[in-house]
Design a protein around this motif. Structure first.
Motif, PDB file in Angstrom:
ATOM      1  N   UNK A 241      15.136  -0.779  -0.167  1.00 42.84           N
ATOM      2  CA  UNK A 241      14.559  -1.139  -1.213  1.00 42.84           C
ATOM      3  C   UNK A 241      14.152  -0.648  -2.190  1.00 42.84           C
ATOM      4  N   UNK A 242      13.250   0.788  -2.416  1.00 44.45           N
ATOM      5  CA  UNK A 242      11.867   1.114  -2.649  1.00 44.45           C
ATOM      6  C   UNK A 242      13.811   1.520  -3.324  1.00 44.45           C
ATOM      7  N   UNK A 243      15.177   2.446  -2.370  1.00 47.38           N
ATOM      8  CA  UNK A 243      15.898   3.463  -2.825  1.00 47.38           C
ATOM      9  C   UNK A 243      16.813   2.337  -4.075  1.00 47.38           C
TER      10      UNK A 243
ATOM     11  N   UNK B 295      18.293   1.332 -10.149  1.00 48.29           N
ATOM     12  CA  UNK B 295      18.196   0.440 -10.758  1.00 48.29           C
ATOM     13  C   UNK B 295      17.851   1.222 -11.850  1.00 48.29           C
ATOM     14  N   UNK B 296      16.505   1.743 -11.637  1.00 48.01           N
ATOM     15  CA  UNK B 296      15.717   2.509 -13.281  1.00 48.01           C
ATOM     16  C   UNK B 296      16.766   2.929 -13.531  1.00 48.01           C
TER      17      UNK B 296
ATOM     18  N   UNK C  61       6.378   4.071 -12.473  1.00 49.10           N
ATOM     19  CA  UNK C  61       5.378   2.878 -12.561  1.00 49.10           C
ATOM     20  C   UNK C  61       6.672   1.248 -12.231  1.00 49.10           C
ATOM     21  N   UNK C  62       7.479   1.841 -13.958  1.00 49.01           N
ATOM     22  CA  UNK C  62       8.539   0.642 -13.238  1.00 49.01           C
ATOM     23  C   UNK C  62       9.117   0.633 -12.579  1.00 49.01           C
ATOM     24  N   UNK C  63       9.444   1.257 -11.364  1.00 51.11           N
ATOM     25  CA  UNK C  63      10.124   1.945  -9.841  1.00 51.11           C
ATOM     26  C   UNK C  63       9.201   0.872  -9.321  1.00 51.11           C
ATOM     27  N   UNK C  64       7.887   1.002  -8.613  1.00 51.94           N
ATOM     28  CA  UNK C  64       6.553   0.802  -7.930  1.00 51.94           C
ATOM     29  C   UNK C  64       6.833  -0.789  -8.669  1.00 51.94           C
ATOM     30  N   UNK C  65       6.614  -1.476  -9.416  1.00 51.69           N
ATOM     31  CA  UNK C  65       6.676  -2.687 -10.252  1.00 51.69           C
ATOM     32  C   UNK C  65       7.775  -4.009  -9.458  1.00 51.69           C
ATOM     33  N   UNK C  66       9.546  -2.781  -9.537  1.00 53.83           N
ATOM     34  CA  UNK C  66      10.064  -3.915  -9.597  1.00 53.83           C
ATOM     35  C   UNK C  66      10.373  -3.696  -7.516  1.00 53.83           C
ATOM     36  N   UNK C  67       9.755  -2.499  -7.153  1.00 54.62           N
ATOM     37  CA  UNK C  67      10.077  -2.854  -5.486  1.00 54.62           C
ATOM     38  C   UNK C  67       8.920  -3.809  -5.030  1.00 54.62           C
ATOM     39  N   UNK C  68       8.043  -3.785  -5.763  1.00 49.11           N
ATOM     40  CA  UNK C  68       6.769  -4.965  -4.916  1.00 49.11           C
ATOM     41  C   UNK C  68       7.568  -5.802  -5.424  1.00 49.11           C
TER      42      UNK C  68
ATOM     43  N   UNK D  72       1.032  -1.193   0.033  1.00 46.98           N
ATOM     44  CA  UNK D  72       0.289  -0.647  -0.030  1.00 46.98           C
ATOM     45  C   UNK D  72       1.106   1.259  -0.101  1.00 46.98           C
ATOM     46  N   UNK D  73       2.012   1.107   0.792  1.00 48.86           N
ATOM     47  CA  UNK D  73       2.862   2.503   0.935  1.00 48.86           C
ATOM     48  C   UNK D  73       3.379   2.576  -1.144  1.00 48.86           C
ATOM     49  N   UNK D  74       3.932   1.659  -1.452  1.00 50.39           N
ATOM     50  CA  UNK D  74       4.587   1.512  -2.162  1.00 50.39           C
ATOM     51  C   UNK D  74       3.607   2.152  -3.817  1.00 50.39           C
ATOM     52  N   UNK D  75       2.677   1.327  -3.346  1.00 47.97           N
ATOM     53  CA  UNK D  75       1.438   1.489  -4.152  1.00 47.97           C
ATOM     54  C   UNK D  75       0.941   3.139  -4.466  1.00 47.97           C
ATOM     55  N   UNK D  76       0.602   3.638  -3.668  1.00 46.24           N
ATOM     56  CA  UNK D  76       0.472   5.181  -2.726  1.00 46.24           C
ATOM     57  C   UNK D  76       1.289   6.121  -3.688  1.00 46.24           C
ATOM     58  N   UNK D  77       2.726   5.980  -3.672  1.00 45.72           N
ATOM     59  CA  UNK D  77       3.504   6.283  -4.470  1.00 45.72           C
ATOM     60  C   UNK D  77       3.493   7.781  -5.214  1.00 45.72           C
ATOM     61  N   UNK D  78       4.056   8.331  -5.957  1.00 45.20           N
ATOM     62  CA  UNK D  78       3.922   8.463  -6.873  1.00 45.20           C
ATOM     63  C   UNK D  78       5.326   8.322  -7.689  1.00 45.20           C
ATOM     64  N   UNK D  79       6.360   7.481  -7.466  1.00 41.84           N
ATOM     65  CA  UNK D  79       7.001   6.693  -8.163  1.00 41.84           C
ATOM     66  C   UNK D  79       6.504   6.136  -9.498  1.00 41.84           C
TER      67      UNK D  79
END
Length: 160
Positions: free
Chosen positions: A145-147, A152-153, A103-110, A94-101
């Motif tokens: 992890x999100x970092x 990577x992106x 989509x490719x960063x969100x997908x990789x972090x998840x 929820x935290x990651x999906x609710x971010x303004x990052x």
């Protein structure tokens, strides 16, 4: 294809990985501004140059505010503060999906968190939905992890 190869002869931590990514050319300003898109408070990055055993590099430390109201562990020897919160995978998602990052960063972090959750589930012989992330679910590990996904992106890494 851009491939990133790790040679972790002495292991690696999330903080060490972020330092290595900055040394590879990721801008610290881009990393910090991107992490701010997570919309979570109570953290900051301390970025310095360091040398250990004759090897120099960038040192990144995630510092957690005491005002977050959660239990903390202090590593007095290194001066680090680690958040001691517990979260389930769905809370982290929820935290990651609710971010303004992006989509490719969100997908990789998840994806990274899912792999960790699956490994924890095997170790503890529980379904993924019952896994409590301890240190990994804490703010500092979410930042690590999100970092990594952000870096990577930024570097255009297609395979690790």
């Amino acid at each position: 294809m851009k491939i990133l190869c790790y040679d972790c002869f002495s292991g690696i931590s999330g903080d060490m990985n972020l330092g290595a990514m900055l040394d590879l050319g990721v801008s610290s300003e881009i990393l910090v501004s991107s992490l701010e898109k997570l919309n979570i408070e109570g953290w900051k990055l301390d970025i310095t140059r360091d040398q250990r055993h004759g090897i120099s590099g960038t040192r990144v430390t995630v510092i957690i505010d005491e005002v977050t109201g959660h239990e903390h562990e202090h590593d007095h020897q290194e001066g680090n503060v680690h958040h001691g919160g517990h979260r389930h995978l769905d809370e982290i998602e929820k935290i990651i999906k609710g971010s303004a990052l992006p989509s490719e960063v969100v997908a990789l972090a998840l994806k990274i968190f899912k792999i960790i959750a699956e490994a924890e589930a095997v170790i503890h012989d529980k379904p993924v939905s019952e896994i409590h992330f301890h240190e990994v679910g804490a703010i500092d590990s979410i930042i690590d992890i999100v970092g990594a996904a952000i870096c990577f992106n930024e570097l255009g890494v297609e395979k690790v």
